[in-house]
Design an enzyme around this catalytic site. Structure first.
Site, PDB file in Angstrom:
ATOM      1  N   LYS A 155     -51.395   6.830  32.435  1.00 40.09           N
ATOM      2  CA  LYS A 155     -50.965   5.127  31.962  1.00 40.09           C
ATOM      3  C   LYS A 155     -52.540   4.644  33.105  1.00 40.09           C
ATOM      4  CE  LYS A 155     -48.763   1.218  32.771  1.00 40.09           C
ATOM      5  NZ  LYS A 155     -46.646   0.723  33.390  1.00 40.09           N
ATOM      6  N   ASP A 173     -51.857  -5.598  34.312  1.00 37.14           N
ATOM      7  CA  ASP A 173     -50.358  -6.213  33.412  1.00 37.14           C
ATOM      8  C   ASP A 173     -49.886  -7.873  33.275  1.00 37.14           C
ATOM      9  OD1 ASP A 173     -49.024  -6.411  32.219  1.00 37.14           O
ATOM     10  OD2 ASP A 173     -47.420  -4.814  32.768  1.00 37.14           O
ATOM     11  N   LYS A 184     -45.430 -12.651  33.337  1.00 41.24           N
ATOM     12  CA  LYS A 184     -44.522 -12.255  34.938  1.00 41.24           C
ATOM     13  C   LYS A 184     -44.909 -13.562  35.357  1.00 41.24           C
ATOM     14  CE  LYS A 184     -46.304  -7.380  34.929  1.00 41.24           C
ATOM     15  NZ  LYS A 184     -44.853  -6.150  34.945  1.00 41.24           N
ATOM     16  N   ASP A 242     -50.766  -1.097  38.230  1.00 40.92           N
ATOM     17  CA  ASP A 242     -50.016  -0.711  36.635  1.00 40.92           C
ATOM     18  C   ASP A 242     -51.299   0.209  36.468  1.00 40.92           C
ATOM     19  OD1 ASP A 242     -47.680  -0.779  35.981  1.00 40.92           O
ATOM     20  OD2 ASP A 242     -48.663  -2.562  33.844  1.00 40.92           O
ATOM     21  N   ASP A 289     -44.304  -6.626  28.104  1.00 41.47           N
ATOM     22  CA  ASP A 289     -44.246  -6.781  29.451  1.00 41.47           C
ATOM     23  C   ASP A 289     -44.239  -5.016  29.398  1.00 41.47           C
ATOM     24  OD1 ASP A 289     -44.888  -6.998  31.764  1.00 41.47           O
ATOM     25  OD2 ASP A 289     -43.361  -7.526  33.106  1.00 41.47           O
ATOM     26  N   GLU A 339     -45.326  -2.334  27.791  1.00 41.66           N
ATOM     27  CA  GLU A 339     -45.995  -2.433  26.948  1.00 41.66           C
ATOM     28  C   GLU A 339     -47.186  -0.898  27.540  1.00 41.66           C
ATOM     29  OE1 GLU A 339     -47.854  -2.653  30.366  1.00 41.66           O
ATOM     30  OE2 GLU A 339     -46.866  -4.169  29.947  1.00 41.66           O
ATOM     31  N   ARG A 374     -45.420   2.005  27.753  1.00 35.90           N
ATOM     32  CA  ARG A 374     -44.965   3.207  26.788  1.00 35.90           C
ATOM     33  C   ARG A 374     -45.595   3.045  25.734  1.00 35.90           C
ATOM     34  NH1 ARG A 374     -39.109   0.686  27.459  1.00 35.90           N
ATOM     35  NH2 ARG A 374     -40.543   0.101  29.522  1.00 35.90           N
TER      36      ARG A 374
END
Length: 465
Positions: free
Chosen positions: A232, A237, A244, A255, A314, A316, A318
């Site tokens: 990933k 993010d 967030k 992230d 949020d 995202e 996956r």
């Protein structure tokens, strides 16, 4: 990335100071074998061989004749890894050679811990160097330990670099540099070309950023079993339109820790010239906010054809991983491993120090647990619990990216990813943290690799290398 030459062993042992690494229970017996002068000196220094304790013993003219390193008692050794890393940062500048007897596993841990203790992140500020160098202990595979340390340093550098200097384009540049250094091939699909080549969810998540999204694809090796690593690469993010809160956004430069970890692991594999065919896939995006950002309740169609209802922008990671996994699954490898900083639920379950993983492959799971014990890289298996499949099925689409209720968030995320791997029997997913919240031996506060050493140790058995 930084120059980490200090993460190598000293080349020669001429004039190296003997280093006795002693557990608390072994100190008394060792003192009995020493001269009265040494025994009196060590006792006068109050050295008890506590974990990380150091005692230098002077010789003629005041030079250091030997040094003692404390490994602690059995309880402290069970509670903390890499006691030698603490020793390395406390010893005076010089070259040292471990003299005491240890098992092969212990020597590997001492050697790796020493090298990892030399890591500092100096891109923005010069840090005081650790100038105590170690001669590679007899019986330790120098090339292997140095490759592991270098791979870990790469992972840490990538995670520690803020998004201002580590966006999707800079992550691509790091991947290109790694590929070039090992003679690997690399292909990158960027921006609207993602739509043309059927990576719709990678494009959707990253399209609101000023830096276009991309899919990085590295291949290396010409023979042996096939291994795909998917990482990933969400370089920052914000949470998207489901933004967030500030406190939760503070660490979101990390992230992309999954991509950083697979790149570090890829370096280890290529530097050691393992006899396998490696592919590394990294969907690199920023989850940003703009007029074209994707929205809650949107329904996306993935590369695999599955539709996904967006119930939280949020969730995202996956989404971008799904398109990459689907690509890899089209030419099924012998083993596919996905690594991601995916859910807060994983941290609640096992904390920041353990890498939880999911797999239906008993051989890989057993090899991984054995490897994790060998290299002090703790992992824990969580289940692909099939009854929870209904939680990711919203009814209006094939899949829900953010099931309501909050139960089993780590498992439902893993089940979501598994839906995109239908042709590859041997699949594993790691939900890692990628961050050391407080300094520990060999692990300063900041970015950290998780699971990579355990995977590396597992590959000979898992892939019959």
């Amino acid at each position: 990335m930084q120059d980490h030459t200090r993460l190598n062993f000293a080349d020669a042992n001429d004039g190296a100071v003997p280093l006795w690494a002693l557990g608390a229970d072994a100190l008394g017996g060792w003192l009995d074998t020493q001269s009265d002068d040494v025994r009196v000196w060590v006792e006068a220094q109050g050295f008890k061989a506590n974990a990380g304790a150091v005692c230098t013993v002077p010789g003629a003219g005041g030079a250091i004749a030997m040094a003692l390193a404390g490994l602690g008692d059995a309880k402290s050794q069970a509670r903390e890894r890499f006691a030698m890393a603490s020793v390395a940062t406390k010893l005076p500048a010089g070259t040292y050679q471990i003299t005491s007897e240890h098992t092969a596993k212990e020597l590997d841990e001492h050697a790796l811990g020493w090298l990892l203790s030399q890591y500092t992140f100096e891109t923005y500020r010069t840090q005081p160097p650790h100038d105590a160098r170690l001669v590679c202990p007899d019986g330790v595979d120098r090339d292997r330990i140095e490759a592991i340390a270098a791979g870990e340093a790469l992972t840490r550098d990538l995670i520690n670099t803020p998004a201002s200097d580590m966006g999707p384009d800079k992550l691509e540049a790091a991947a290109r540099a790694l590929a070039k250094s090992h003679g690997a091939k690399i292909n990158v699909v960027t921006g609207d070309a993602l739509l043309e080549q059927n990576f719709p969810m990678i494009h959707t998540v990253g399209r609101a950023s000023a830096t276009p999204p991309r899919l990085i694809d590295i291949t290396w090796g010409t023979g042996g079993p096939t291994l795909v690593l998917v990482g990933k690469g969400v370089c920052f993010d914000t949470g998207g339109l489901n933004i967030k809160p500030g406190a939760s956004m503070g660490l979101m430069k990390k992230d992309m820790g999954g991509s950083a970890t697979v790149l570090g692991l890829a370096h280890m594999i290529m530097a050691l010239d393992l006899k396998l065919q490696l592919r590394v896939l990294i969907p690199a995006v920023e989850n940003s906010i703009d007029g074209n950002a994707y929205r809650p309740q949107d329904i996306l169609t993935s590369r695999k054809g599955l539709t996904v209802e967006i119930n939280n922008t949020d969730a995202e990671g996956r989404l971008v991983l799904a398109d990459a996994l689907a690509l890899a699954d089209e030419t099924p490898p012998d083993l596919m491993i996905c690594m991601a900083t995916l859910t807060g639920a994983a941290r609640v379950a096992v904390g920041p120090d353990i890498s939880p993983f999911f797999t239906g492959d008993v051989l890989f799971a057993d090899a991984l647990r054995e490897g994790a014990r060998q290299v002090c890289d703790p992992v824990w298996e969580l289940p692909f619990h099939d009854p929870y499949e209904r939680l990711i099925e919203p009814g209006i689409a094939d899949l829900d990216n953010a099931p309501k209720g909050g139960f089993a968030g780590t498992i439902t995320a893993a089940l979501f990813l598994r839906r995109f791997v239908t042709n590859t029997p041997r699949f594993a997913h790691f939900d890692i943290y990628g961050w050391q919240p407080t300094a520990a031996p060999g692990r300063p506060k900041g970015g950290v690799g998780m699971g990579a050493r355990a995977i590396l140790a597992s590959l000979p058995k898992a892939l019959n290398l």
